[in-house]
Design an enzyme around this catalytic site. Structure first.
Site, PDB file in Angstrom:
ATOM      1  N   GLU A  66      -4.609   7.339  -5.039  1.00  0.00           N
ATOM      2  CA  GLU A  66      -4.689   6.615  -6.312  1.00  0.00           C
ATOM      3  C   GLU A  66      -5.852   7.115  -7.144  1.00  0.00           C
ATOM      4  OE1 GLU A  66      -4.458   2.379  -5.705  1.00  0.00           O
ATOM      5  OE2 GLU A  66      -2.450   2.526  -4.873  1.00  0.00           O
ATOM      6  N   HIS A  73      -1.267   0.172  -9.879  1.00  0.00           N
ATOM      7  CA  HIS A  73      -1.890  -0.812  -8.982  1.00  0.00           C
ATOM      8  C   HIS A  73      -2.334  -2.065  -9.763  1.00  0.00           C
ATOM      9  CE1 HIS A  73      -4.161  -1.152  -4.904  1.00  0.00           C
ATOM     10  NE2 HIS A  73      -3.784  -2.332  -5.341  1.00  0.00           N
ATOM     11  N   ARG A 122       0.850  -1.185   0.000  1.00  0.00           N
ATOM     12  CA  ARG A 122       0.000   0.000   0.000  1.00  0.00           C
ATOM     13  C   ARG A 122       0.891   1.242   0.000  1.00  0.00           C
ATOM     14  NH1 ARG A 122      -3.246  -2.528  -1.795  1.00  0.00           N
ATOM     15  NH2 ARG A 122      -5.379  -2.979  -1.138  1.00  0.00           N
TER      16      ARG A 122
HETATM   17  N1  LIG Z   1      -0.630  -4.385  -5.333  1.00  0.00           N
HETATM   18  C1  LIG Z   1      -1.629  -5.212  -5.300  1.00  0.00           C
HETATM   19  O1  LIG Z   1      -2.417  -5.287  -6.225  1.00  0.00           O
HETATM   20  C2  LIG Z   1      -1.795  -6.107  -4.121  1.00  0.00           C
HETATM   21  C3  LIG Z   1      -2.276  -7.397  -4.275  1.00  0.00           C
HETATM   22  C4  LIG Z   1      -2.422  -8.197  -3.158  1.00  0.00           C
HETATM   23  C5  LIG Z   1      -2.116  -7.702  -1.917  1.00  0.00           C
HETATM   24  N2  LIG Z   1      -1.702  -6.422  -1.797  1.00  0.00           N
HETATM   25  C6  LIG Z   1      -1.369  -5.866  -0.501  1.00  0.00           C
HETATM   26  O2  LIG Z   1      -0.256  -6.550   0.005  1.00  0.00           O
HETATM   27  C7  LIG Z   1      -0.304  -6.556   1.421  1.00  0.00           C
HETATM   28  C8  LIG Z   1      -0.080  -7.966   1.922  1.00  0.00           C
HETATM   29  O3  LIG Z   1      -1.079  -8.833   1.464  1.00  0.00           O
HETATM   30  P1  LIG Z   1      -1.128 -10.329   2.003  1.00  0.00           P
HETATM   31  O4  LIG Z   1      -2.193 -11.013   1.254  1.00  0.00           O
HETATM   32  O5  LIG Z   1       0.223 -10.909   2.024  1.00  0.00           O
HETATM   33  O6  LIG Z   1      -1.605 -10.063   3.480  1.00  0.00           O
HETATM   34  P2  LIG Z   1      -1.272 -10.952   4.734  1.00  0.00           P
HETATM   35  O7  LIG Z   1      -2.219 -10.529   5.785  1.00  0.00           O
HETATM   36  O8  LIG Z   1      -1.211 -12.379   4.376  1.00  0.00           O
HETATM   37  O9  LIG Z   1       0.198 -10.501   5.158  1.00  0.00           O
HETATM   38  C9  LIG Z   1       0.485  -9.290   5.775  1.00  0.00           C
HETATM   39  C10 LIG Z   1       1.608  -9.565   6.748  1.00  0.00           C
HETATM   40  O10 LIG Z   1       2.048  -8.304   7.248  1.00  0.00           O
HETATM   41  C11 LIG Z   1       2.417  -8.522   8.586  1.00  0.00           C
HETATM   42  N3  LIG Z   1       2.508  -7.260   9.299  1.00  0.00           N
HETATM   43  C12 LIG Z   1       1.527  -6.575   9.930  1.00  0.00           C
HETATM   44  N4  LIG Z   1       2.059  -5.467  10.479  1.00  0.00           N
HETATM   45  C13 LIG Z   1       3.379  -5.466  10.185  1.00  0.00           C
HETATM   46  C14 LIG Z   1       4.438  -4.575  10.481  1.00  0.00           C
HETATM   47  N5  LIG Z   1       4.243  -3.478  11.203  1.00  0.00           N
HETATM   48  N6  LIG Z   1       5.656  -4.890  10.028  1.00  0.00           N
HETATM   49  C15 LIG Z   1       5.860  -6.000   9.297  1.00  0.00           C
HETATM   50  N7  LIG Z   1       4.881  -6.882   8.996  1.00  0.00           N
HETATM   51  C16 LIG Z   1       3.662  -6.603   9.427  1.00  0.00           C
HETATM   52  C17 LIG Z   1       1.346  -9.443   9.112  1.00  0.00           C
HETATM   53  O11 LIG Z   1       1.781 -10.118  10.263  1.00  0.00           O
HETATM   54  C18 LIG Z   1       1.163 -10.386   7.947  1.00  0.00           C
HETATM   55  O12 LIG Z   1       1.976 -11.528   8.090  1.00  0.00           O
HETATM   56  C19 LIG Z   1      -1.655  -5.948   1.774  1.00  0.00           C
HETATM   57  O13 LIG Z   1      -1.485  -4.587   2.051  1.00  0.00           O
HETATM   58  C20 LIG Z   1      -2.434  -6.080   0.516  1.00  0.00           C
HETATM   59  O14 LIG Z   1      -3.437  -5.127   0.442  1.00  0.00           O
HETATM   60  C21 LIG Z   1      -1.520  -5.613  -2.871  1.00  0.00           C
HETATM   61  O1  LIG Z   2      -5.326  -5.585  -1.757  1.00  0.00           O
HETATM   62  C1  LIG Z   2      -5.463  -6.115  -2.830  1.00  0.00           C
HETATM   63  O2  LIG Z   2      -6.079  -7.177  -2.995  1.00  0.00           O
HETATM   64  C2  LIG Z   2      -4.826  -5.513  -4.003  1.00  0.00           C
HETATM   65  O3  LIG Z   2      -4.316  -4.266  -3.702  1.00  0.00           O
HETATM   66  C3  LIG Z   2      -5.643  -5.520  -5.226  1.00  0.00           C
HETATM   67  O4  LIG Z   2      -6.461  -4.399  -5.319  1.00  0.00           O
HETATM   68  P1  LIG Z   2      -7.456  -4.292  -6.548  1.00  0.00           P
HETATM   69  O5  LIG Z   2      -8.534  -5.276  -6.333  1.00  0.00           O
HETATM   70  O6  LIG Z   2      -7.967  -2.891  -6.524  1.00  0.00           O
HETATM   71  O7  LIG Z   2      -6.673  -4.596  -7.763  1.00  0.00           O
END
Ligand SMILES: NC(=O)c1ccc[n+]([C@@H]2O[C@H](COP(=O)([O-])OP(=O)(O)OC[C@H]3O[C@@H](n4cnc5c(N)ncnc54)[C@H](O)[C@@H]3O)[C@@H](O)[C@H]2O)c1
Ligand SMILES: O=C(O)[C@H](O)COP(=O)(O)O
Length: 650
Positions: A367, A386, A338
């Site tokens: 965004e 994104h 994020r």
């Molecule tokens: N760019 C995209 O399109 C996209 C896609 C999928 C996920 N994401 C983002 O990626 C991130 C992770 O997703 P995920 O599915 O792995 O989630 P997840 O919940 O499986 O993993 C997140 C991890 O972060 C850890 N965490 C929490 N606070 C923390 C801190 N202060 N320092 C270090 N670690 C910490 C948690 O313990 C957890 O293990 C989320 O923010 C999600 O929204 C983005």
């Molecule tokens: O948190 C997520 O799952 C990702 O950031 C994906 O976001 P989106 O659905 O807007 O692509």
């Protein structure tokens, strides 16, 4: 005779829709109706003989009604709710739920939703338009682009039962507001993990080898137009010399689903991977050859830092000037988590100073970012809009995952991916089903024993069980007892999502005690006892020796039974309505009261007499199918041996 016996009638308006036996649901579906609304949702699942409303309410707007005068409030609530329910039930039976999809969702998910409800795909709504539309929606499905703010929940006026986030991050949903309004939030946490990890790796490699910059440079020098002489051919092999990945240290910040997949892939590229995650188990990291280290150790030793933690108040701008001061000079940063976890101005400063060599960013604080964003324009920054979750496969997967969760929630299921409600495993749900019915009924009965003028401040629930207290998940039961206590005396609607919040808001403290007893461990619970302290009772015999209103019940043959009132043992099935009488223990009482009821065509379903000492006082608990009229109740009160009585609706 206690004065209360002249004013015993209480009609909780929301509880007594009897189910027809032919539509008896399966244990699972009925149990899952804890999350289901009785009013606005067309698919009504009934649990045993009570309709349980658990997901939302027609008017769950948060109200600050305090529990002061139970009797008065009961009456006020009764009047207001009867009219509201009456108005809505008329329309709700045949209407399909309306599901608003505010961002593009995979076709397979849409199909599933269409088979269940009316689906309104309206993309790019302004906040104002979203607020207008939401008032007629039962569910809302969003991705990261829709801000589901408090205003949205307010505008929903209690109709919105579930918000489905088609993805992982729920930072665009005001969870506190959702909880206060009893709206369930579910997400689709697994289907885009690999896509996000692959995008992270793509950005890592692209950044290290200047792929985006080199590509832009070549394209800028190849304009097949009459003005192409203005754009000299670009073939800058020396400018875009990159860095190798093999042997370099990658710090994965946030070792969750995406972080661990990134780590696995980076190891395949020959990188040394360390990770920082305060909540991740070390053995999971060790299993894929990753060492968990402190935040400072991670950022100060890494050549590459890849961010994978959620955006929360504690991770907001966790990468700031102070953090960048501690990183290895020339570090490269990838962010597919994020934008808000980085102070973007600080990153620009760190890039300008050379402390940070490069950054690859898929996500931004705002965004889309402003057009003049220095970060986006920075020549050592690679950006994507994104796209982490944007693969065909991930989007189909996410769409199906969220559609199933939303449909399930609208049917009253407790979603496995609930974000603001306890997740209760299916096996536990199934086992607890009859106890959940019992729990709500006990709460509802106990509160009806409170005399006017009393303020209910604390309730204690005692679970007696042969099982180890640690094996007993009572969140569901506590929520239902809370619902049973609060709903009859206020206009709040309680569900699993908002039970604890509402209790706290009303100043009601619910404490729980688990007592191990010698009974069959085959059953999760032997008895449940609900005690209300520091209150006066309108039925003195409902008060225990300790001075609390106290009632106890158990499940017998799958049905809830009342087994104790105050100090008196009884045994009556909790169906229909209940009359509790305290009388002088003498022959003929059952006949007399039975006759009075019979004359009015009120069918007695169960009867049980409990006494402490022979020929002294006794309690008669009478289950009745119909609601006796005032005249009938008056006659019962006039039976000379009846000292006090109360009529209770279940
Ligand atoms: N760019 C995209 O399109 C996209 C896609 C999928 C996920 N994401 C983002 O990626 C991130 C992770 O997703 P995920 O599915 O792995 O989630 P997840 O919940 O499986 O993993 C997140 C991890 O972060 C850890 N965490 C929490 N606070 C923390 C801190 N202060 N320092 C270090 N670690 C910490 C948690 O313990 C957890 O293990 C989320 O923010 C999600 O929204 C983005
Ligand atoms: O948190 C997520 O799952 C990702 O950031 C994906 O976001 P989106 O659905 O807007 O692509």
């Amino acid at each position: 005779m206690a004065s209360s016996s002249t004013k015993p009638i209480f009609t909780p308006p929301f509880t007594t829709t009897s189910s027809s036996s032919s539509s008896q649901p399966s244990t699972r579906s009925s149990l899952l109706s804890f999350l289901h609304s009785t009013t606005p949702t067309p698919i009504s699942l009934n649990l045993s003989h009570s309709r349980i409303s658990f997901l939302n309410s027609p008017s769950s707007a948060v109200r600050s009604l305090s529990i002061k005068n139970a009797t008065e409030t009961i009456e006020a609530a009764e009047t207001s709710r009867v009219s509201r329910v009456g108005g809505q039930d008329a329309n709700s039976q045949e209407t399909k739920p309306t599901i608003l999809v505010s961002e593009k969702l995979g076709e397979a998910g849409l199909e599933l939703l269409r088979s269940f409800g009316d689906v309104d795909c309206s993309y790019d709504l302004s906040q104002e338009d979203l607020c207008k539309k939401i008032a007629s929606c039962d569910a809302l499905i969003v991705r990261s682009g829709t801000k589901v703010t408090r205003q949205v929940f307010e505008a929903a006026k209690g109709k919105l039962k579930v918000v489905g986030r088609a993805g992982v991050g729920i930072d665009n949903v005001d969870l506190q507001a959702a909880t206060e309004y009893g709206c369930l939030v579910v997400n689709a946490p697994t289907a885009n993990t690999v896509a996000a990890a692959e995008h992270g790796i793509a950005l890592l490699a692209a950044m290290a080898r200047n792929v985006a910059q080199a590509d832009a440079s070549m394209k800028s020098g190849s304009h097949p137009t009459p003005f192409s002489f203005l754009f000299p051919r670009q073939w800058q092999r020396n400018k875009y010399v990159g860095v190798s990945l093999v042997g370099k240290t990658l710090a994965v910040m946030g070792f969750g689903k995406v972080g661990s997949e990134v780590a696995r892939r980076a190891k395949g590229l020959g990188m040394q991977v360390i990770a920082h995650d305060p909540y991740a188990p070390a053995d999971r990291a060790r299993a894929i050859g990753v060492e968990l280290v402190s935040f400072d150790q991670a950022i100060s030793t890494a050549d590459f830092i890849s961010l994978h933690m959620p955006l929360t108040p504690s991770t907001k701008k966790v990468f700031n000037d102070d953090t960048f001061a501690k990183v290895k000079t020339g570090v490269r940063i990838i962010n597919v988590a994020r934008g808000g976890v980085i102070d973007e101005d600080a990153l620009v400063r760190a890039l300008d100073s050379g402390k940070v060599a490069q950054a690859a960013l898929d996500v931004f604080t705002e965004e889309p970012p402003p057009k003049d964003s220095k970060l986006v324009q920075h020549e050592r920054v690679t950006v994507t809009p994104h796209l982490g979750a944007s693969t065909k496969e991930a989007q189909e997967g996410v769409a199906i995952e969220i559609a199933e969760a939303v449909v399930g929630a609208l049917q009253g299921e407790l979603a496995a991916t609930a974000v603001n409600a306890p997740m209760v495993p299916a096996a536990v749900l199934s086992e607890l089903a009859p106890y959940v019915v019992l729990a709500e009924k006990l709460g509802r009965l106990a509160v009806q024993l409170v005399a006017g003028g009393s303020g209910i401040k604390s309730a204690k629930v005692v679970y007696r069980s042969a099982r180890d207290p640690d094996d007993l998940d009572t969140r569901l039961l506590r929520a239902m007892i809370t619902k049973g206590i609060i709903e009859p005396i206020s206009d709040s609607f309680i569900n699993l999502v908002n039970a604890d919040f509402t209790a706290k808001q009303k100043g009601l403290r619910i404490s729980e005690e688990r007592v191990v007893v010698d009974s069959s461990p085959e059953f999760p619970i032997h008895t449940i006892q609900v005690q209300l302290s520091n209150v006066d009772s309108k039925f003195g015999s409902g008060v225990s020796e300790g001075g609390d209103i106290s009632i106890e019940g158990r499940v017998k043959y799958g049905k809830p039974h009342l087994t104790r009132v105050g100090s008196f043992s009884v045994d009556v099935s909790l169906e229909g309505n209940l009359i509790l009488c305290r009388q002088v223990d003498q022959p003929g009482m059952i006949g007399q009261v039975g006759n009075i009821l019979g004359e009015q065509n009120v069918n007695v379903s169960f009867m049980s007499v409990g006494r402490t000492v022979k020929r002294r006082k006794a309690i008669m608990a009478i289950g009745v199918d119909e609601e006796p009229n005032q005249e009938t109740l008056k006659k019962i009160g006039e039976v000379p041996a009846v000292e006090e009585f109360v009529f209770l609706k279940l």
